[in-house]
Design an enzyme around this catalytic site. Structure first.
Site, PDB file in Angstrom:
ATOM      1  N   HIS A  63     -17.221  -4.326  -0.810  1.00  0.00           N
ATOM      2  CA  HIS A  63     -15.621  -4.621  -0.949  1.00  0.00           C
ATOM      3  C   HIS A  63     -15.409  -5.693   0.031  1.00  0.00           C
ATOM      4  CE1 HIS A  63     -11.298  -4.010  -1.692  1.00  0.00           C
ATOM      5  NE2 HIS A  63     -11.290  -3.976  -0.316  1.00  0.00           N
ATOM      6  N   HIS A  94     -12.187  -9.200  -0.049  1.00  0.00           N
ATOM      7  CA  HIS A  94     -10.970  -9.672  -0.809  1.00  0.00           C
ATOM      8  C   HIS A  94     -11.476 -11.016  -1.271  1.00  0.00           C
ATOM      9  CE1 HIS A  94      -7.923  -6.753   1.352  1.00  0.00           C
ATOM     10  NE2 HIS A  94      -8.569  -6.411   0.518  1.00  0.00           N
ATOM     11  N   TYR A 133       0.665  -1.209  -0.154  1.00  0.00           N
ATOM     12  CA  TYR A 133       0.012   0.079   0.064  1.00  0.00           C
ATOM     13  C   TYR A 133       0.910   1.210   0.032  1.00  0.00           C
ATOM     14  CZ  TYR A 133      -4.318  -2.321   1.066  1.00  0.00           C
ATOM     15  OH  TYR A 133      -5.155  -3.313   0.910  1.00  0.00           O
ATOM     16  N   HIS A 162      -3.552   0.353  -3.631  1.00  0.00           N
ATOM     17  CA  HIS A 162      -3.203  -0.899  -3.120  1.00  0.00           C
ATOM     18  C   HIS A 162      -2.650  -1.737  -4.304  1.00  0.00           C
ATOM     19  CE1 HIS A 162      -4.880  -5.249  -1.730  1.00  0.00           C
ATOM     20  NE2 HIS A 162      -3.623  -5.136  -2.064  1.00  0.00           N
TER      21      HIS A 162
END
EC number: 1.14.17.-
Length: 572
Positions: A381, A383, A207, A301
């Protein structure tokens, strides 16, 4: 159609009337009021319109190619399960077929062709295909067009030899039946906030943050459109832009979260697979003038799967602005489950649910002036393990709505979901973000965190009027969790979690424990003033199934009603 015809009518009049009714049902809608470019390069344009009375939707796909073109509706943004049409113009004439995809291979021709080709032409390197279908469908190989946003896919070739589409493909999420049209402004002006030739390290997950001042304006402006500026699509996973408090006065560039972050008010967000975003005509992001000259923190990211060092990136965001102010200032609020490593998802789980709650009761605790939120868009959102995301809306202890739903979440296609209409979240309402994960292919715990292999459960709410608010989240009360599981301390709990024999029974028991214990609810304003209280997770209802009704059934019912009415008139 169900109202009886009054008075005397000749047989000829009746015949003419019936013919006019048939023409009414069969007529095509010539208007295509809605339009979207499905790709960033504007090579693929979709126009559409619909008639809810007839139950039909009309599409026109225009692609800058002399080869085959295709369009489809997809459950998750990929090929598998997609409802697809393919067409083109070759040396024999036009061709057009209704198909469905079983995987990443040539789509199979449907036994029943439910799409109707209206026109297909090719000239000057452009192919234009107009076609129509029912809004709803009971064909197992077709997907119904719903009032929820849908993932549209496209692909095309340079010739009429239908083959694999390579890079000439894409997806975009669009609310076809509740579309919010774009503003059209001439002499568009914009500014960019991007990285500048940043050289990536050999980390798989990295990041990078850059804090910089935005352009200054003498008078207030409204940002009405945000576009991604991506240098390396294979590296950039998501972008976030935060507004800094007035105490931040110097530029800075470094790895994110290596020091205390003060810039936490979300201004813009983009995820892999997403495109540009346009605000509704009534709202815009404020900048300049009495808003003040703030510093902003750009967070990128990078998902460097091959751990390649030395690649250079200048990705970021482009902001289109205007001096023609909209009615409201817009804002973005981050809600869901606070991202902490102590939150763990067990391995071997076919379906594991997590919850994050925003209790708007406490917003006035951190703001002098607080308003109801008029929410018009949401970006959900997670992952890699995420499969579903739902945002429930509660008022006075009862669920009143699902603010947003993605039953087929795809990590590779993350976009801002246009709700199609504004939904009011009153102060005192609760918002519950529910995420469903699948960890069947994992052998160890999955923790909350920043890495792509870690997990998140978030929903970014786009709303107006804007408030100086950055987050409204929750997390399970950790001491209660440790106590409930019979562990004396954090170390013992972590050992238990890592050594437990995870099976369906133990996974379900742990999931229920996380849900029933007290939650720590955190509301934070733009200046990092926080309200921390306790709360509990309410029950979220099952998403209502989409009814399966053929458009022709409505049509036949109308004709039956008409004939019964006429028969009654003749008999009287």
């Amino acid at each position: 159609m169900g109202t009886c015809l009054k008075g005397n009518m000749s047989v000829l009049s009746l015949v003419l009337f019936l013919l006019s009714v048939q023409q009414f049902w069969a007529q095509e809608d010539p208007l295509l009021p809605f339009s979207e470019h499905l790709d960033l390069e504007h090579n693929v344009q979709l126009k559409w319109g619909f008639d809810k009375i007839q139950g039909t939707i009309l599409f026109q796909l225009s692609v800058n190619t002399s080869g085959w073109i295709s369009f489809g509706l997809s459950p998750n943004g990929g090929m598998t399960g997609a409802d697809i049409v393919i067409g083109g113009v070759d040396n024999k004439g036009t061709y057009f077929t209704d198909r469905h995809a079983l995987g990443n291979s040539m789509p199979v021709v449907d036994q029943k062709q439910n799409y109707k080709l209206l026109s297909l032409s090719e000239s000057d390197g452009k192919t234009v295909m107009k076609f129509q279908r029912s809004i709803e469908s009971c064909d197992e190989n077709d997907l119904p067009v719903t009032i929820l946003p849908m993932k549209l896919i496209y692909a095309y070739g340079e010739t009429d030899d239908i083959s694999y589409h390579k890079a000439q493909r894409g997806t975009k999420e669009v609310n076809l039946l509740k579309y919010m049209p774009r503003a059209s402004l001439s002499n568009a002006t914009y500014f960019d906030i991007t990285m500048e030739n940043f050289m990536l390290p050999a980390n798989q997950t990295y990041y990078h943050c850059k804090t910089a001042r935005a352009p200054t304006f003498d008078s207030k402006q409204h940002i009405y459109r945000i576009e991604p500026v991506i240098t390396n699509y294979d590296l950039v996973h998501h972008l976030l832009l935060y507004r800094c408090p007035p105490t931040v006065t110097e530029p800075l560039e470094l790895e994110c979260y290596t020091k205390t972050e003060r810039c936490m008010e979300t201004i813009a967000v983009w995820g892999v697979g997403g495109g540009d975003f346009e605000f509704p005509e009534v709202a815009g992001l404020p900048i300049g003038g009495n808003v003040g000259d703030f510093f902003y923190r750009l967070e990128v990211h990078y998902n460097n799967v091959n751990k390649t060092a030395g690649r250079v990136d200048s990705s970021g965001l482009r902001f289109y602005y205007t001096s023609k102010l909209r009615q409201h200032d817009a804002g973005i609020l981050m809600t869901g489950l606070a991202v902490i490593p102590s939150y763990a998802i067990p391995p071997k789980a076919k379906s594991f649910l997590t919850y994050g709650m925003c209790d708007t009761t406490y917003i006035p605790k951190v703001l002098e002036t607080a308003n109801d939120l008029q929410v018009f868009s949401v970006m959900m959102h997670t992952h890699l393990a995420g499969r579903k995301v739902r945002v429930g809306h509660f008022r006075e202890g009862k669920q009143i709505d699902l603010l947003a739903v993605d039953e087929n979440y795809n990590f590779e296609f993350q976009q801002v979901t246009n709700l199609g209409k504004t939904k009011t979240v009153k102060l005192g309402d609760k918002l519950l973000v529910e995420c469903t994960y699948n960890t069947e292919n994992r052998n160890t715990l999955t923790q909350g965190g920043l890495s792509t292999s870690d997990e998140m459960c978030l929903a970014f709410l786009f709303y107006y009027p804007a408030m100086n608010l950055s987050g409204c989240e929750s997390l399970p009360h950790f001491s209660s969790l440790v106590s409930e599981m019979g562990a004396g301390d954090t170390g013992t709990w972590l050992y238990m979690m890592n050594t437990m024999a995870w099976n369906d029974s133990s996974i379900n028991e742990y999931q229920q424990t996380l849900k029933k214990i007290n939650q720590t609810v955190i509301v934070v304003n733009s200046f990092n003033k926080a309200s921390i209280t306790n709360g509990t997770i309410p029950d979220l209802k099952v998403s209502p199934p989409e009814p399966c009704v053929r458009a022709c059934a409505t049509k036949n019912l109308a004709f039956m009603s008409l004939f019964l009415c006429l028969a009654g008139m003749w008999a009287s």
